[in-house]
Design a protein around this motif. Structure first.
Motif, PDB file in Angstrom:
ATOM      1  N   CYS A   1      45.294  27.351  32.925  1.00 30.28           N
ATOM      2  CA  CYS A   1      45.956  26.256  32.659  1.00 30.28           C
ATOM      3  C   CYS A   1      44.987  25.120  32.814  1.00 30.28           C
ATOM      4  O   CYS A   1      43.968  25.320  33.437  1.00 30.28           O
ATOM      5  CB  CYS A   1      47.073  26.169  34.031  1.00 30.28           C
TER       6      CYS A   1
ATOM      7  N   SER B   1      49.716  25.278  29.682  1.00 28.15           N
ATOM      8  CA  SER B   1      49.571  26.614  30.528  1.00 28.15           C
ATOM      9  C   SER B   1      49.995  27.858  29.730  1.00 28.15           C
ATOM     10  O   SER B   1      50.928  27.442  28.554  1.00 28.15           O
ATOM     11  CB  SER B   1      50.460  26.433  31.659  1.00 28.15           C
TER      12      SER B   1
ATOM     13  N   MET C   1      51.522  23.269  37.665  1.00 22.78           N
ATOM     14  CA  MET C   1      51.198  24.465  36.981  1.00 22.78           C
ATOM     15  C   MET C   1      50.324  25.510  37.892  1.00 22.78           C
ATOM     16  O   MET C   1      49.657  24.878  38.814  1.00 22.78           O
ATOM     17  CB  MET C   1      50.069  24.240  35.751  1.00 22.78           C
TER      18      MET C   1
END
Length: 249
Positions: free
Chosen positions: A4, A17, A48
């Motif tokens: 990510c 991501s 994320m």
């Protein structure tokens, strides 16, 4: 494994991501790792996640209070007054979840339930902000010296961003740079895989200005991958030749 990237620019935030999780080479699944909450015109917050999947899902579930009936839920992310406090709440929650699971599993649980989270967003009246939250619950904020964060399998895509990043670049160019970083990671590590989730948050819009899921059939990403490979080969061949034999002085 996971990859990510969260990038802070003058014009806003660019986030991407992957979606691959695996427990061995024969047990590969797709799970979303990017989660967004927003109040139109007032705030947008995106997380994320990387690390133990059960841990990160527990964090998301508790933030959304999924253990409660829908009409009783009160998502703290939608009411916390600053992004700093949002990161603090997420850090505290993740620390408590990890600690509880490690304690419940004794010595065998040490190091097995860790996770990390990138927190990005903007609340009206304040700047866009980007944080990286560690398993211990502490966090750091993106700055001029550290304008982007990576979690998961970071080493293959990092050199691309370091060489190409400029805080004044357009959000479109930042998205392209991030795709090149992901392409390099995908080529080097099979534990990171398509599809990819891309989100762009333009400053002071308090919404996702652009969202896109990149699949195997995505023509732009295919073009990026092919063109980047060709560009590297051309750059390599344009370098001065090296010879094992040097003329004597």
């Amino acid at each position: 494994m996971t990859y990510c990237v969260g990038m802070k620019l003058d014009d806003g935030l660019v986030l991407m991501s992957d979606t691959r999780t695996n427990s061995g080479v024969d047990n590969i699944s797709v799970f979303r790792k990017m989660f967004t909450w927003q109040v139109p015109g007032e705030r947008i917050i995106t997380l994320m996640t990387a690390g133990n999947l059960a841990t990160t899902q527990a964090v998301i579930s508790q933030l959304e209070e999924r253990t409660k009936a829908p009409d009783e839920r009160d998502n703290i992310l939608l009411k916390t007054p600053t992004m700093f406090q949002v990161a603090t709440e997420i850090g505290n929650l993740m620390r408590d979840i990890i600690s509880g699971r490690q304690d419940a599993n004794g010595a065998k649980g040490r190091g097995r339930f860790t996770a990390s989270i990138i927190v990005a967003g903007q609340i009206r009246g304040m700047e866009p902000r980007l944080f990286m939250v560690y398993p211990e619950g502490n966090f750091i904020e993106a700055s001029h010296d550290t304008p982007f964060f990576q979690i998961g399998e970071t080493k293959y895509g990092r050199p691309i961003i370091i060489r190409g990043y400029d805080s004044t670049m357009s959000l479109e160019d930042a998205a392209k740079l991030t795709m090149v970083s992901f392409d390099s990671t995908l080529k080097a590590n099979l534990s990171v895989g398509l599809p990819l989730d891309l989100q762009v948050i333009k400053r002071d819009t308090f919404e996702a200005s652009h969202e896109h899921r990149i699949t195997h059939e995505d023509p732009y990403f295919q073009a990026i991958s092919s063109s980047w490979g060709d560009a590297l080969k051309n750059a390599f061949h344009s370098l001065p030749d090296y010879s094992f034999y040097h003329p004597k002085d």
